[in-house]
Scaffold this active site. Structure first.
Site, short mmCIF file in Angstrom:
data_model
loop_
_atom_site.label_atom_id
_atom_site.label_comp_id
_atom_site.label_asym_id
_atom_site.label_seq_id
_atom_site.Cartn_x
_atom_site.Cartn_y
_atom_site.Cartn_z
N HIS A 147 0.84 -1.20 0.00
CA HIS A 147 0.00 0.00 0.00
C HIS A 147 0.87 1.24 0.00
O HIS A 147 1.94 1.23 0.61
CB HIS A 147 -0.93 0.01 1.23
CG HIS A 147 -2.12 0.89 1.02
ND1 HIS A 147 -2.09 2.24 1.26
CD2 HIS A 147 -3.35 0.62 0.53
CE1 HIS A 147 -3.26 2.75 0.96
NE2 HIS A 147 -4.05 1.79 0.50
N ASP A 198 -8.02 -5.28 -0.74
CA ASP A 198 -8.45 -6.15 -1.84
C ASP A 198 -8.21 -7.64 -1.56
O ASP A 198 -8.81 -8.48 -2.21
CB ASP A 198 -7.72 -5.75 -3.12
CG ASP A 198 -8.22 -4.43 -3.64
OD1 ASP A 198 -9.44 -4.30 -3.82
OD2 ASP A 198 -7.41 -3.51 -3.85
C1 LIG Z 1 -0.52 -0.72 -3.95
C2 LIG Z 1 0.76 -0.47 -4.74
C3 LIG Z 1 0.38 -0.02 -6.16
C4 LIG Z 1 1.55 0.64 -4.04
O1 LIG Z 1 2.55 0.96 -4.89
P1 LIG Z 1 3.80 1.91 -4.49
O2 LIG Z 1 3.54 2.68 -3.29
O3 LIG Z 1 4.12 2.65 -5.74
O4 LIG Z 1 4.93 0.87 -4.15
P2 LIG Z 1 5.92 0.22 -5.19
O5 LIG Z 1 5.18 -0.42 -6.31
O6 LIG Z 1 6.95 1.25 -5.57
O7 LIG Z 1 6.57 -0.90 -4.28
C5 LIG Z 1 7.65 -0.68 -3.37
C6 LIG Z 1 8.44 -1.98 -3.27
O8 LIG Z 1 7.60 -3.01 -2.72
C7 LIG Z 1 7.39 -4.04 -3.68
N1 LIG Z 1 5.98 -4.37 -3.70
C8 LIG Z 1 4.94 -3.52 -3.50
N2 LIG Z 1 3.77 -4.16 -3.60
C9 LIG Z 1 4.10 -5.45 -3.86
C10 LIG Z 1 3.33 -6.59 -4.08
N3 LIG Z 1 2.01 -6.54 -4.05
N4 LIG Z 1 3.97 -7.74 -4.32
C11 LIG Z 1 5.32 -7.81 -4.35
N5 LIG Z 1 6.11 -6.75 -4.17
C12 LIG Z 1 5.49 -5.58 -3.92
C13 LIG Z 1 7.80 -3.43 -5.02
O9 LIG Z 1 8.21 -4.40 -5.94
C14 LIG Z 1 8.91 -2.52 -4.60
O10 LIG Z 1 10.05 -3.28 -4.36
P3 LIG Z 1 11.51 -2.77 -4.80
O11 LIG Z 1 11.72 -1.53 -4.01
O12 LIG Z 1 12.40 -3.90 -4.45
O13 LIG Z 1 11.42 -2.51 -6.27
C15 LIG Z 1 1.63 -1.74 -4.79
O14 LIG Z 1 1.89 -2.20 -3.47
C16 LIG Z 1 1.01 -2.82 -5.62
O15 LIG Z 1 1.19 -2.82 -6.86
N6 LIG Z 1 0.23 -3.78 -5.00
C17 LIG Z 1 -0.42 -4.82 -5.73
C18 LIG Z 1 -1.74 -4.29 -6.33
C19 LIG Z 1 -2.77 -4.04 -5.25
O16 LIG Z 1 -3.02 -4.85 -4.39
N7 LIG Z 1 -3.43 -2.88 -5.37
C20 LIG Z 1 -4.50 -2.51 -4.46
C21 LIG Z 1 -4.08 -1.41 -3.53
S1 LIG Z 1 -5.28 -1.12 -2.28
#
Ligand SMILES: CC(C)(COP(=O)(O)OP(=O)(O)OC[C@H]1O[C@@H](n2cnc3c(N)ncnc32)[C@H](O)[C@@H]1OP(=O)(O)O)[C@@H](O)C(=O)NCCC(=O)NCCS
Length: 375
Positions: free
Chosen positions: A259, A310
């Protein structure tokens, strides 16, 4: 000019009285009412009133709101015709986005941007978003659209008009709580999209259409459908763990985890996990809960990431008998309450939202080359 980090992380873009989140402590509240208090005590109708008015309704106010949500359920005939005409395999979020946009064409108040008109339009949107989702599902299955039962509340009527069977008290309450938990979440991507559109003084239908477009993405509301697909694609809890490990080894994200704001467990996931377990037992889907719990443990151990809203909503909705491709649309049904609350707040104290970009392209003054001389 100061430059914001990627994805506007940590940027405070507006003031709002609607929703408070403390991502370090795992606190979420709507107008000061903690999400746990609301999940334990409120109905979705009370939460809608709270989000629109900033206070809980008294008995009469609640009754008026409930009546107006019942009175506005029916869709204009043209919208039902549209739902009948779309391809049966169309994605429900695409259908919902377009149908909500069409609603604006048939609302005589569409161009009236007064607060009074927008309050009325918010009620229409709230009532009709549910009818669009349930009607589309029935039409694509060649089933007759059900008119709804005026004696049923929002959650129960949704399940009734979707499945054609009145839910028992437990199913109704589970769905009611799920709607409460998804109702608002501060300046998430779709709410931000709604506020940006509203801030141009465009109409509320355009604002929530923008929001639906933003919600459908897999990084936002679309994640709940990906969660259930992952769970159902595995044969056992062990297999689910292996599948998740494999994904993580290949640097793939696991839907339903992580998140932008929460650094601890999403408080909404606590309720959804409990409901997923209880409902799973009642409906014979316990293995789905077991897979979910093992996946949660694995992702926590390997990546130190928590489940978000979710993750357990996926197995909860599945156990309620809701078709998988409607999961995100149901998120939209609930979040309509938050989107409209934010749009009303934006209109009440508006200024155009227009940030800047940090330009990283070619410098100004490039020489013009006639088309025949370009390589
Ligand atoms: C919610 C979300 C978009 C937040 O994104 P964000 O704040 O931009 O965080 P990032 O995507 O930059 O992730 C930061 C790190 O955690 C990791 N990470 C974050 N969510 C992850 C996940 N669901 N699974 C595996 N790794 C994850 C990323 O790969 C990244 O790792 P790195 O620094 O080694 O590259 C992201 O956690 C995600 O894509 N989750 C899955 C989709 C989801 O469940 N969305 C609903 C949100 S309520």
């Amino acid at each position: 000019m100061a430059s914001a980090g990627a994805g506007l992380e940590g940027v405070v873009a507006t003031t709002s009285k609607i929703c408070f989140i403390d991502g370090d402590q795992g606190v979420l509240s709507y107008f000061g009412y903690n999400i746990h208090t609301l999940a334990e005590n409120a109905t979705f109708e009370e939460v809608i009133y709270l989000l629109w008015n900033g206070k809980l309704p008294n008995r009469e106010q609640l009754s008026d709101l409930t009546k107006s949500l019942v009175a506005e359920r029916e869709l204009p005939g043209e919208v039902t015709e549209f739902l009948r005409s779309v391809p049966k395999d169309a994605a429900p979020m695409d259908v919902l986005r377009t149908a909500v946009s069409i609603l604006g064409l048939y609302d005589p108040l569409a161009r009236d941007n007064s607060i009074e008109a927008n309050v009325k339009k918010a009620a229409k949107l709230m009532a009709r978003v549910a009818t669009i989702v349930t009607s589309f599902d029935r039409l694509r299955k060649d089933q007759p659209v059900l008119p709804g039962d005026p004696n049923l509340g929002y959650a129960a009527n949704f399940l009734y008009t979707l499945c054609g069977k009145k839910p028992d008290e437990i199913m109704e309450r589970v769905f009611d709580v799920a709607l409460i938990l998804h109702a608002d979440h501060e300046l998430n991507a779709s709410t931000f999209a709604a506020r940006v559109t509203a801030a141009t003084l465009s109409d509320i239908y355009s604002a929530v259409t923008s929001a639906i477009g933003a919600l459908k993405g897999p990084l936002h509301g679309g994640a709940n459908e990906d969660v259930i697909r992952l769970l159902l694609s595995t044969r056992s809890p062990d297999d689910a763990v292996q599948s998740v490990k494999h994904k993580l080894e290949n640097k793939q994200k696991i839907a339903g985890f992580g998140h932008r704001v929460y650094r601890v467990l999403d408080p909404r996931a606590i309720h959804l996990k409990k409901m997923s377990e209880e409902l799973g037992k009642r409906t014979g889907h316990s293995e789905l809960f077991e897979k979910s719990a093992r996946v949660e443990q694995t992702v926590s151990e390997l990546k130190n990431l928590n489940a978000n809203v979710d993750f357990y909503s996926a197995s909860t909705y599945y156990s309620l008998g809701i078709p998988i491709d409607l999961f995100t649309a149901i998120f939209a049904v609930s979040r309509m309450s938050g989107w409209t609350a934010h749009v009303l707040e934006q209109y009440r104290n508006n200024r155009l939202i227009r940030p800047r970009a940090d330009y990283t392209g070619a410098p100004d003054g490039q020489r013009w080359t006639p088309v025949e001389n370009r390589s």
